[in-house]
Design a protein around this motif. Structure first.
Motif, mmCIF file in Angstrom:
data_model
loop_
_atom_site.group_PDB
_atom_site.id
_atom_site.type_symbol
_atom_site.label_atom_id
_atom_site.label_comp_id
_atom_site.label_asym_id
_atom_site.label_seq_id
_atom_site.Cartn_x
_atom_site.Cartn_y
_atom_site.Cartn_z
ATOM 1 N N LEU A 123 -76.066 34.772 38.670
ATOM 2 C CA LEU A 123 -76.293 34.470 37.250
ATOM 3 C C LEU A 123 -77.654 34.917 36.744
ATOM 4 O O LEU A 123 -77.780 35.690 35.791
ATOM 5 N N ARG A 124 -78.729 34.503 37.372
ATOM 6 C CA ARG A 124 -80.066 34.794 36.826
ATOM 7 C C ARG A 124 -80.469 36.233 37.135
ATOM 8 O O ARG A 124 -81.241 36.837 36.382
ATOM 9 N N ALA A 125 -79.903 36.808 38.187
ATOM 10 C CA ALA A 125 -80.146 38.228 38.483
ATOM 11 C C ALA A 125 -79.576 39.067 37.354
ATOM 12 O O ALA A 125 -80.197 40.054 36.917
ATOM 13 N N THR B 262 -87.049 27.878 39.829
ATOM 14 C CA THR B 262 -86.366 28.958 40.558
ATOM 15 C C THR B 262 -85.428 29.725 39.626
ATOM 16 O O THR B 262 -85.235 30.937 39.809
ATOM 17 N N ASP B 263 -84.910 29.083 38.605
ATOM 18 C CA ASP B 263 -83.960 29.750 37.698
ATOM 19 C C ASP B 263 -84.645 30.756 36.780
ATOM 20 O O ASP B 263 -83.978 31.474 36.047
ATOM 21 N N MET B 264 -86.009 30.815 36.853
ATOM 22 C CA MET B 264 -86.732 31.814 36.057
ATOM 23 C C MET B 264 -87.346 32.893 36.951
ATOM 24 O O MET B 264 -88.030 33.805 36.473
ATOM 25 N N VAL C 192 -74.214 19.915 50.719
ATOM 26 C CA VAL C 192 -74.174 18.668 49.931
ATOM 27 C C VAL C 192 -74.483 17.456 50.820
ATOM 28 O O VAL C 192 -74.123 16.317 50.488
ATOM 29 N N ASP C 193 -75.208 17.692 51.922
ATOM 30 C CA ASP C 193 -75.498 16.598 52.866
ATOM 31 C C ASP C 193 -76.294 15.454 52.231
ATOM 32 O O ASP C 193 -76.071 14.281 52.551
ATOM 33 N N LEU C 194 -77.167 15.782 51.268
ATOM 34 C CA LEU C 194 -77.966 14.712 50.639
ATOM 35 C C LEU C 194 -77.093 13.848 49.734
ATOM 36 O O LEU C 194 -77.260 12.627 49.659
ATOM 37 N N HIS C 195 -76.109 14.480 49.088
ATOM 38 C CA HIS C 195 -75.163 13.709 48.264
ATOM 39 C C HIS C 195 -74.391 12.748 49.190
ATOM 40 O O HIS C 195 -74.283 11.552 48.923
ATOM 41 N N PRO D 36 -86.106 16.834 46.877
ATOM 42 C CA PRO D 36 -85.768 16.363 45.518
ATOM 43 C C PRO D 36 -84.640 17.191 44.903
ATOM 44 O O PRO D 36 -84.830 17.918 43.928
ATOM 45 N N SER D 37 -83.456 17.036 45.500
ATOM 46 C CA SER D 37 -82.288 17.803 45.055
ATOM 47 C C SER D 37 -81.835 17.330 43.675
ATOM 48 O O SER D 37 -81.607 16.125 43.459
ATOM 49 N N VAL D 38 -81.655 18.285 42.734
ATOM 50 C CA VAL D 38 -81.178 17.945 41.393
ATOM 51 C C VAL D 38 -79.788 17.334 41.479
ATOM 52 O O VAL D 38 -79.541 16.229 40.993
ATOM 53 N N THR E 7 -89.038 29.457 47.146
ATOM 54 C CA THR E 7 -89.021 28.380 48.152
ATOM 55 C C THR E 7 -87.792 27.478 48.021
ATOM 56 O O THR E 7 -87.539 26.648 48.880
ATOM 57 N N VAL E 8 -87.026 27.587 46.930
ATOM 58 C CA VAL E 8 -85.940 26.627 46.691
ATOM 59 C C VAL E 8 -84.635 27.073 47.329
ATOM 60 O O VAL E 8 -83.964 26.287 47.996
ATOM 61 N N PHE E 9 -84.253 28.334 47.124
ATOM 62 C CA PHE E 9 -83.002 28.842 47.710
ATOM 63 C C PHE E 9 -83.298 29.915 48.740
ATOM 64 O O PHE E 9 -84.285 30.646 48.618
#
Ligand code: EPZ
Length: 432
Positions: free
Chosen positions: A379-381, A313-315, A129-132, A171-173, A335-337
């Motif tokens: 979750l998505r797995a 990434t969630d798909m 959470v460094d960007l937060h 660009p962290s959500v 590339t995201v996680f």
């Protein structure tokens, strides 16, 4: 003798053929952050189209512990944050739900102080959470981490957070959402550059604007927020879940079934629809909120997950299941996680032919998967394994349903309505 707890499992009979229309629920990743956003308002917020999920219930527990009055009727949620007083989030609940960290921005900007346990990592990555933290410091907060707790408070004699220009290295959500919420009640203007553009960020911005916040540019890389004195009560409807919709599109494609989905926002599925069309599937926009999928002979393709509007990434896991039964060679790049390929091992247990090299999965499509006992890893797995089970020859038994229940509102019930033979049952002894 160790008493083994009966295991809840999904039993999926393969070679399913689906037909009909599936109703898509509200977006999990909108509802969670908008519930945190309700903390910004000292009156009541009335949310509708809230999905029934374990994560929603867990966040409700965290908010109740802070003094928020919450009542849920079906998919409507009323949150009254008038008596918000606590700024210490309880570890035992926060540790079960990373999304609890979303409350740091609203608490800090509303009460001037927040103490949130550092969210742990999860199966798919370290989830820092460094960007937060860096953004909140840029807005004049004092933030330090001690004994696993993030302590955040206004500096010295500041009465409010200060507007700032913040550039996000990624660009962290979550960081975009934390900082956007914190800025709504800050002094002056905040500019977030290289901001996330996901539809859930836009939904949060629309919710905050409905409460009276001044936000421009949500959905673009640059968001400008001008702080206001206070935010007022609001009624708000959560957008449909684009990832649930994408999951059902893959269910149609992998079982060669013609199905329709309602409600959806087609623009939110642009990358997913483009990929399916490239693979030989027809996606027809029947009306502004309805899509129809017409299956076709599947062609291999390559996928690289990216921040929105790139491929989500969630798909990724769901498409991995689809590509595993698509003749030919495909490459998936995550590339995201850093650790979101754990479902490969489980798909290979079902007869898939996938090799992992770092962030790459090299898939050689097979003609047929075979049902097997499998374990969901995240979750998505878990969704990907259900999809593979629908296409496989024979029966698949999936354990690890706590992952699935976090993010899908009655997935098996919706699949049964489309004609799938899928049951939730319990096993007296674990499969392995
Ligand atoms: C949100 O997570 C979603 N969760 C995730 O959905 C989704 O996969 C992700 O966005 C990307 O779209 C919710 O909205 C509740 P990020 P978030 O910050 O905000 C790194 C699902 O399946 N990063 O955009 O945590 C991070 O490690 C879930 O529904 C930092 O380095 O995602 C990751 O590699 C899974 N430092 C990348 O950015 C930070 O301070 C993207 O993370 C923050 C993030």
């Amino acid at each position: 003798m160790l008493k083994v707890q009966p295991q809840p499992v999904l039993q999926i009979s393969g070679k399913a053929s689906l037909t009909g229309e599936v109703q898509i629920s509200g977006a999990k990743n909108s509802a969670l952050v908008i519930m945190a956003g309700a903390l910004l308002c000292s009156q009541s917020c009335y949310l509708s189209n809230v999905p029934n999920l374990v994560d929603i219930d867990r966040l409700s527990q965290v908010l109740r512990a802070l003094g928020v009055k919450i009542s849920k009727k079906g998919d409507n949620l009323e949150l009254n944050c008038q008596d918000l007083s606590q700024y210490d989030a309880p570890y035992e609940i926060v540790s079960q739900l990373r999304a609890s960290f979303f409350i740091i921005g609203p608490l800090l900007t509303r009460l001037g102080i927040a103490r949130i346990p550092l969210p742990g990592g999860c199966a798919i990555g370290a989830r820092p959470v460094d960007l937060h933290v860096r953004g909140l410091k840029a807005m004049g907060a004092e933030v330090f981490i001690e004994h696993g707790i993030v302590h955040a408070q206004l500096k010295g004699n500041h009465k409010k957070l200060q507007g700032a220009r913040i550039y996000l290295d990624y660009p962290s959500v979550g960081a975009t959402e934390t900082l956007m919420m914190a800025a709504t009640l800050a002094e002056g203007e905040t500019i977030i550059e290289n901001a996330a553009q996901e539809p859930e960020v836009v939904d949060l911005a629309n919710f905050c604007r409905a409460m009276g916040a001044q936000i421009k540019g949500a959905g673009t890389p640059t968001i400008a927020i001008t702080g206001v004195e206070r935010l007022h009560a609001v009624e708000y409807t959560i957008i449909p879940d684009r990832i649930e919709a994408g999951t059902f599109l893959v269910a149609g494609a992998i079982t060669q079934s013609e199905i329709s989905l309602y409600p959806v926002i087609p623009e939110h599925l642009r990358a997913v629809n483009a990929k399916l069309r490239t693979m030989g599937v027809q996606i027809i926009k029947e009306d502004t909120q309805r899509l129809r999928l017409i299956p076709g002979v599947l062609k291999p393709t390559d996928i690289e997950t990216l921040p929105y509007p790139g491929f989500p990434t969630d798909m990724q896991a769901q498409f991995m299941a689809l590509l595993s039964v698509t003749q030919g060679n495909s490459v998936v790049t995550e590339t995201v996680f850093e650790n979101r390929l754990a479902h490969v091992a489980e798909l290979n247990r079902m007869g898939a032919n996938i090799r992992v090299k770092g962030h790459y999965a090299l898939i050689s499509g097979v003609s047929q998967l075979s049902g097997a006992p499998v374990m969901a890893t995240d979750l998505r797995a878990s969704a990907a394994l259900v999809l593979a089970g629908l296409a496989a020859e024979g029966t698949t038994i999936m354990q690890g349903l706590h992952h699935l229940d976090r993010g899908y509102d009655d997935l098996e019930g919706k699949l049964r309505k489309l004609g799938a033979n899928i049951q939730r049952t319990t096993l007296e002894t674990p499969l392995f």
